[in-house]
Design a protein around this motif. Sequence first.
Motif, PDB file in Angstrom:
ATOM      1  N   GLU A 112      -7.671   8.953  40.105  1.00 58.39           N
ATOM      2  CA  GLU A 112      -8.423   9.082  38.883  1.00 58.39           C
ATOM      3  C   GLU A 112      -8.073   9.648  37.655  1.00 58.39           C
ATOM      4  OE1 GLU A 112     -12.531  11.532  37.997  1.00 58.39           O
ATOM      5  OE2 GLU A 112     -11.931  11.214  40.166  1.00 58.39           O
ATOM      6  N   LEU A 113      -8.331   9.058  36.605  1.00 60.23           N
ATOM      7  CA  LEU A 113      -7.597   9.302  35.146  1.00 60.23           C
ATOM      8  C   LEU A 113      -8.335  10.403  34.889  1.00 60.23           C
ATOM      9  CD1 LEU A 113      -7.161   5.722  33.925  1.00 60.23           C
ATOM     10  CD2 LEU A 113      -5.434   7.212  35.186  1.00 60.23           C
ATOM     11  N   PRO A 114      -7.587  11.320  34.077  1.00 58.28           N
ATOM     12  CA  PRO A 114      -8.133  12.472  33.215  1.00 58.28           C
ATOM     13  C   PRO A 114      -8.656  12.038  32.022  1.00 58.28           C
ATOM     14  CG  PRO A 114      -5.830  12.647  33.248  1.00 58.28           C
ATOM     15  CD  PRO A 114      -6.079  11.428  34.097  1.00 58.28           C
ATOM     16  N   PRO A 115      -9.686  13.127  31.502  1.00 56.74           N
ATOM     17  CA  PRO A 115     -10.499  12.521  30.286  1.00 56.74           C
ATOM     18  C   PRO A 115      -9.680  12.717  29.009  1.00 56.74           C
ATOM     19  CG  PRO A 115     -11.463  14.552  31.017  1.00 56.74           C
ATOM     20  CD  PRO A 115     -10.514  13.897  32.234  1.00 56.74           C
ATOM     21  N   ASP A 116      -8.762  13.376  29.258  1.00 54.24           N
ATOM     22  CA  ASP A 116      -7.909  14.084  28.007  1.00 54.24           C
ATOM     23  C   ASP A 116      -6.769  12.890  27.556  1.00 54.24           C
ATOM     24  OD1 ASP A 116      -6.359  14.616  30.028  1.00 54.24           O
ATOM     25  OD2 ASP A 116      -5.996  16.717  29.351  1.00 54.24           O
ATOM     26  N   LEU A 117      -6.766  11.607  27.712  1.00 51.19           N
ATOM     27  CA  LEU A 117      -5.778  10.655  27.405  1.00 51.19           C
ATOM     28  C   LEU A 117      -6.113   9.732  25.894  1.00 51.19           C
ATOM     29  CD1 LEU A 117      -5.292   8.629  30.729  1.00 51.19           C
ATOM     30  CD2 LEU A 117      -3.997  10.821  29.938  1.00 51.19           C
ATOM     31  N   ALA A 118      -4.838   9.805  25.293  1.00 54.35           N
ATOM     32  CA  ALA A 118      -5.171   9.118  23.985  1.00 54.35           C
ATOM     33  C   ALA A 118      -5.636   7.501  24.092  1.00 54.35           C
ATOM     34  CB  ALA A 118      -3.714   9.150  23.417  1.00 54.35           C
ATOM     35  N   PRO A 119      -6.232   7.242  23.113  1.00 51.12           N
ATOM     36  CA  PRO A 119      -6.739   6.014  23.104  1.00 51.12           C
ATOM     37  C   PRO A 119      -5.996   4.657  23.442  1.00 51.12           C
ATOM     38  CG  PRO A 119      -8.031   6.988  21.457  1.00 51.12           C
ATOM     39  CD  PRO A 119      -6.476   7.872  21.972  1.00 51.12           C
ATOM     40  N   LEU A 120      -4.504   4.749  22.862  1.00 50.83           N
ATOM     41  CA  LEU A 120      -3.475   4.095  23.019  1.00 50.83           C
ATOM     42  C   LEU A 120      -3.426   3.696  24.662  1.00 50.83           C
ATOM     43  CD1 LEU A 120      -1.287   1.822  22.253  1.00 50.83           C
ATOM     44  CD2 LEU A 120       0.353   3.936  22.302  1.00 50.83           C
ATOM     45  N   LEU A 121      -3.376   4.940  25.229  1.00 49.77           N
ATOM     46  CA  LEU A 121      -3.173   4.820  26.887  1.00 49.77           C
ATOM     47  C   LEU A 121      -4.455   3.833  27.504  1.00 49.77           C
ATOM     48  CD1 LEU A 121      -1.654   8.142  28.082  1.00 49.77           C
ATOM     49  CD2 LEU A 121      -0.924   5.750  28.726  1.00 49.77           C
TER      50      LEU A 121
END
Length: 146
Positions: A112-121
């Motif tokens: 599950e991906l965390p919510p604090d990733l940059a938009p590019l990612l």
Amino acid sequence: MKDRIVVSAVCVYDQTGRLLTVRKRGTDKFMHPGGKPEPGETAAQAASRELLEEVGIAVAPEDLRLMGVWLADAANEAATDIEATVFAAPGTWSAHPSAEIAEIRWLDLAGELPPDLAPLLTDHILPALAAGQARGSAQGQVQGRA
């Protein structure tokens, strides 16, 4: 019209296939290691230099594999786009935070991906990796927003 910042970024993997993300001091988003080119630097030279400065990984510019160039909302600057030339580093690595990096985190791409990733990612790189454009297949053109 939005401002635009040109950056280079690098996808780096550890021995278990996790993707390296970093959080710069004074920010709350995780992103690739990388940054702005200095005058006269190519995108690959900037990526190589930033990788060494930020996380202590030495990869020659000519060994980086181009993944593509994307436009995305800047993670830490309002009303600003980034034009990111993204590379993949060959091999597997360990890393430690240096320079302006406050924290590193290895991202399990299958979890599950965390919510604090940059938009590019979230908007470009992770979908490209999921679509099989992983680990250095060249794109050759600027990719816009999804």
